[in-house]
Write a protein that holds these residues in place. Structure first.
Motif, short mmCIF file in Angstrom:
data_model
loop_
_atom_site.label_atom_id
_atom_site.label_comp_id
_atom_site.label_asym_id
_atom_site.label_seq_id
_atom_site.Cartn_x
_atom_site.Cartn_y
_atom_site.Cartn_z
N PHE A 38 -5.48 4.96 -5.94
CA PHE A 38 -6.26 6.32 -5.69
C PHE A 38 -6.87 6.16 -4.41
N ALA A 39 -7.43 5.26 -3.92
CA ALA A 39 -7.92 5.19 -2.41
C ALA A 39 -6.87 5.31 -1.39
N VAL A 40 -5.68 4.46 -1.74
CA VAL A 40 -4.63 4.76 -0.75
C VAL A 40 -3.80 5.87 -0.61
N ALA A 41 -4.07 6.57 -1.95
CA ALA A 41 -3.33 7.84 -2.08
C ALA A 41 -4.14 8.71 -1.09
N VAL A 42 -5.52 8.74 -1.23
CA VAL A 42 -6.48 9.30 -0.37
C VAL A 42 -6.00 9.29 1.13
N LEU A 43 -5.80 8.01 1.69
CA LEU A 43 -5.49 7.71 3.05
C LEU A 43 -4.12 8.41 3.19
N ALA A 44 -3.30 8.40 2.36
CA ALA A 44 -2.00 9.18 2.69
C ALA A 44 -1.92 10.80 2.58
N ILE A 45 -2.84 11.26 1.95
CA ILE A 45 -3.18 12.79 1.82
C ILE A 45 -3.69 13.06 2.97
N LEU A 97 -14.99 10.96 -12.95
CA LEU A 97 -14.09 11.85 -12.29
C LEU A 97 -14.74 12.64 -11.24
N VAL A 98 -15.93 13.02 -11.13
CA VAL A 98 -16.82 13.61 -10.27
C VAL A 98 -16.90 12.68 -8.97
N ALA A 99 -17.55 11.45 -9.46
CA ALA A 99 -17.76 10.48 -8.56
C ALA A 99 -16.66 9.96 -7.71
N SER A 100 -15.46 9.75 -8.32
CA SER A 100 -14.27 9.41 -7.66
C SER A 100 -13.78 10.35 -6.66
N VAL A 101 -13.85 11.83 -7.23
CA VAL A 101 -13.40 13.02 -6.22
C VAL A 101 -14.20 12.93 -4.80
N GLY A 102 -15.64 12.84 -5.43
CA GLY A 102 -16.89 12.84 -4.35
C GLY A 102 -16.61 11.91 -3.13
N ALA A 103 -16.44 10.64 -3.86
CA ALA A 103 -16.09 9.44 -2.91
C ALA A 103 -14.73 9.53 -1.78
N ALA A 104 -13.97 10.31 -2.46
CA ALA A 104 -12.59 10.46 -1.85
C ALA A 104 -12.85 11.62 -0.81
N LEU A 105 -13.45 12.71 -1.10
CA LEU A 105 -13.65 13.71 -0.18
C LEU A 105 -14.67 13.09 0.96
N LEU A 106 -15.44 12.58 0.73
CA LEU A 106 -16.43 11.82 1.77
C LEU A 106 -15.77 10.83 2.70
N ALA A 107 -14.96 10.23 2.27
CA ALA A 107 -14.23 9.23 3.00
C ALA A 107 -13.05 9.78 3.57
N ALA A 108 -12.55 10.98 3.17
CA ALA A 108 -11.59 11.84 3.86
C ALA A 108 -12.15 12.24 5.23
N VAL A 109 -13.34 12.81 5.05
CA VAL A 109 -14.07 13.57 5.95
C VAL A 109 -14.69 12.40 7.21
N LEU A 110 -15.07 11.37 6.81
CA LEU A 110 -15.47 10.30 7.74
C LEU A 110 -14.50 9.51 8.38
N LEU A 111 -13.44 9.22 7.46
CA LEU A 111 -12.14 8.85 8.25
C LEU A 111 -11.42 9.81 9.19
N GLY A 112 -11.26 10.73 8.69
CA GLY A 112 -10.68 11.81 9.45
C GLY A 112 -11.27 12.10 10.74
N VAL A 113 -12.61 12.16 10.96
CA VAL A 113 -13.42 12.10 12.28
C VAL A 113 -12.99 11.09 13.18
N ARG A 114 -12.63 9.69 12.43
CA ARG A 114 -12.38 8.42 13.12
C ARG A 114 -10.74 8.43 13.51
N LEU A 168 0.82 -1.16 0.04
CA LEU A 168 0.01 0.06 -0.06
C LEU A 168 0.86 1.23 -0.06
N ARG A 169 2.08 1.22 0.68
CA ARG A 169 2.93 2.44 0.53
C ARG A 169 3.48 2.63 -0.90
N ARG A 170 3.79 1.58 -1.50
CA ARG A 170 3.92 1.88 -2.88
C ARG A 170 2.77 2.26 -3.91
N GLU A 171 1.86 1.51 -3.67
CA GLU A 171 0.51 2.04 -4.22
C GLU A 171 0.13 3.44 -3.97
#
Length: 459
Positions: free
Chosen positions: A153-160, A400-417, A28-31
Motif C-alpha cells: 500500500f505504501a509504495v502504491a502511494v509513492l507511485a500514485i 481503512l480511515v487511518a490508512s487513507v489518512g496516513a497515505a494522504l498526509l504522506a502524499a502531501v508531505l513527500l509531494g512538497v519535498r 518495490l516496482r512489483r509491490e
C-alpha cells in the motif's frame, strides 16, 4: 579513518550496495502493482458491502467449503486469511531471510537504525491504543492492530503521487517494514494463540524440517532444475500449513517458517567459481510474488475490508466508539511519532547523523507511510474481535480511515519535498569514473561529497 569517512559511515539512512539498491527498486516496482490491486479490491468490497446487494457479498464471504474431519471446513473469508495470506507470509519469510543473509540487516551498523525505528513504530502505537481504550472492557486485546506496516500500500502511494523518494529512504522504508513484519509475526504467534495442540504442532515442525532439508540441498536432488524443487516442495509446504492450522497457531506462521528455510545463496561449483550464484529464494520469489501481490493479498483485502457502515448514523456510531479513535490516532500519529522519536534518540545516543541531503521531515514522511497498516492490521483485527461484533466492524473502519489518512498526509508531505528528491536522484545517477556503478554507492566518492557539503543537513 579520515574525518569524512567517519562521517559517511556514521550517517543514515545508508545507501548500501548498488546491487542491493537495484534489487529493492525492482521489488518495490512489483509491490506497486500489488498495492494498487489491493486498494482496488478493498474499495470494491466497501462499496459492495454498503449497497442494496450487500447480502450477496456477505453470503459469498461466509460461504463454507472444506473437509470437516480435518478441521478445514472454513468460510471463504477464513480461507483467504488463513490460506491465501500464508503465501504473503511465505514471501515475508523469504525477504527476512534475504535481509539477514545478504541485505542491510546482516551488519549491525546498517541494521541498528531501522530495527530501532521499527521497534519504536510498534511500541508507541500500542501504548497510544492502550491509553485510549483503558477502562473499556473487551477492547484491550486489539492493542496490536495499529502496529503493522503495509509496504505494498505504501509504495502504491509513492507511485500514485510520482514521488522521487531517494534510494536511501526507499531502502530504509523497506528494511523498517521487514522488521515490522517480523515483530507482527511474533505478536500473532505469541499473543493470538488461544490453545496449542502439541501433536499437530510437532508434526508441522517436523514437516518444515524435511522441507528445509530438501530446500537446502535442492541442487543435489534436482540438479539445475529449480522448477522441480518448486513442484516437490509445494505439496510438502501445504502439508506443513495444514498441521500448523490444526495446532491452533495461526496457519500463516507456517508460511514464515517455510520461507526461512529457503537458501538465499548456494556455493558455486569449481567450474563457475567466478559467477555470482543465487539460491532457491530468487526462483521462489519470482514464482510466488505475482501470486501473492496479484491474487492472494487482493482477495484477502476483498473479504476482510468489506464492512457495512450503516449510513451516516453508522458512521457517527463508529467514530464515537473508543476503538475507532484509538486505532486512527495510533496509526496516523503513533507510527510516525514512534519512528521519528526512536530514530532521533538513537542518533543522539550513538552519534549517528542524518544524511546531509535529507531532513527530519523526510523521516516523518516515511513514518506516515509506515502508518498505512492495512493488510496485517486487518488480519490482527480479525483475530482480536469476534466476527459480527461492533468492535470487529469499527476496527476495520478505523484501519481503512487511518490508512487513507496516513497515505494522504504522506502524499502531501513527500509531494512538497519531491523537487528536492529529484535533485538527489540526479546525483545518484552520476558515474564519473564510468565503471557502471553510480558514485554514491562507492565510499571514496561519497566521502568527497561529504567534504563538499559539511553539515548542511540532518538538523
Amino acid at each position: 579513518m579520515t574525518e569524512s569517512s567517519e562521517r559517511a559511515t556514521r550517517s543514515f539512512p545508508r545507501y548500501g550496495s548498488f546491487a542491493e539498491a537495484g534489487r529493492i527498486a525492482g521489488l518495490l516496482r512489483r509491490e506497486t502493482v500489488g498495492g494498487i490491486l489491493l486498494v482496488a479490491a478493498a474499495a470494491a468490497a466497501i462499496i459492495w458491502a454498503n449497497t442494496p446487494a450487500a447480502d450477496a457479498y456477505f453470503a459469498i464471504r461466509d460461504f463454507e467449503i472444506g473437509y470437516e474431519p480435518w478441521h478445514l471446513r472454513l468460510s471463504l473469508g477464513a480461507w483467504a486469511a488463513d490460506g491465501l495470506l500464508a503465501i504473503f507470509f511465505f514471501l515475508v519469510g523469504l525477504e527476512l531471510k534475504r535481509e539477514f543473509v545478504a541485505g542491510d540487516l546482516r551488519r549491525f551498523g546498517t541494521a541498528v537504525v531501522p530495527i530501532a525505528a521499527a521497534a519504536g513504530g510498534v511500541a508507541v502505537p500500542a501504548i497510544l491504543y492502550a491509553l485510549f481504550v483503558r477502562g473499556e472492557a473487551g477492547l484491550s486485546q486489539g492493542w496490536a492492530i495499529p502496529t503493522a506496516t503495509d509496504i505494498a500500500f505504501a509504495v502504491a502511494v509513492l507511485a500514485i503521487i510520482g514521488s522521487n523518494l531517494p534510494s536511501a529512504l526507499r531502502i530504509f522504508l523497506l528494511t523498517l517494514a521487514v522488521v515490522d513484519d517480523l515483530i507482527a509475526i511474533s505478536i500473532i504467534a505469541i499473543f493470538y494463540t488461544d490453545h496449542i495442540e502439541l501433536i499437530p504442532l510437532g508434526v508441522a515442525l517436523a514437516v518444515i524440517l524435511v522441507y528445509g532439508f530438501i530446500a537446502q540441498r535442492y541442487r543435489g536432488f534436482f540438479g539445475m532444475r529449480p522448477f522441480a524443487a518448486w513442484a516437490i516442495l509445494l505439496p510438502i509446504g501445504v502439508v506443513a500449513w495444514g498441521f500448523m492450522h490444526a495446532s491452533g497457531i495461526h496457519a500463516t506462521i507456517a508460511g514464515v517458517l517455510l520461507g526461512f528455510t529457503i537458501p538465499v545463496r548456494h556455493k558455486p561449483d569449481a567450474g563457475d567459481a567466478l559467477q555470482e550464484k543465487h539460491g532457491l529464494a530468487e526462483e521462489f520469489e519470482h514464482r510466488f510474488r505475482p501470486l501473492s501481490a496479484g491474487i492472494a493479498v487482493p482477495i484477502f483485502a476483498f473479504f476482510a475490508a468489506g464492512v457495512s457502515v450503516g449510513g451516516w448514523e453508522g458512521v457517527q456510531r463508529a467514530f464515537a466508539h473508543p476503538v475507532t479513535l484509538a486505532i486512527i490516532v495510533a496509526l496516523v500519529l503513533g507510527k510516525p511519532l514512534g519512528i521519528v522519536l526512536t530514530t532521533w534518540t538513537l542518533s543522539k545516543v550513538a552519534r549517528i547523523r542524518l544524511d546531509p541531503e535529507l531532513r527530519w521531515i523526510d523521516i516523518v514522511g516515511v513514518g506516515l507511510l509506515a502508518g498505512i497498516g492495512f493488510t496485517v492490521s486487518l488480519l490482527v483485527a480479525e483475530l482480536s474481535f469476534e466476527a459480527g461484533s461492533p468492535e470487529h466492524d469499527y476496527a476495520k473502519v478505523a484501519i481503512l480511515v487511518a490508512s487513507v489518512g496516513a497515505a494522504l498526509l504522506a502524499a502531501v508531505l513527500l509531494g512538497v519535498r519531491n523537487r528536492g528528491y529529484g535533485k538527489i536522484l540526479e546525483r545518484e545517477r552520476i558515474d564519473l569514473d564510468g565503471d557502471g556503478i553510480p558514485d554514491v554507492y562507492q565510499q571514496e566518492r561519497r566521502d568527497e561529497w561529504f567534504k563538499s557539503a559539511p553539515g548542511q543537513g540532518g538538523r
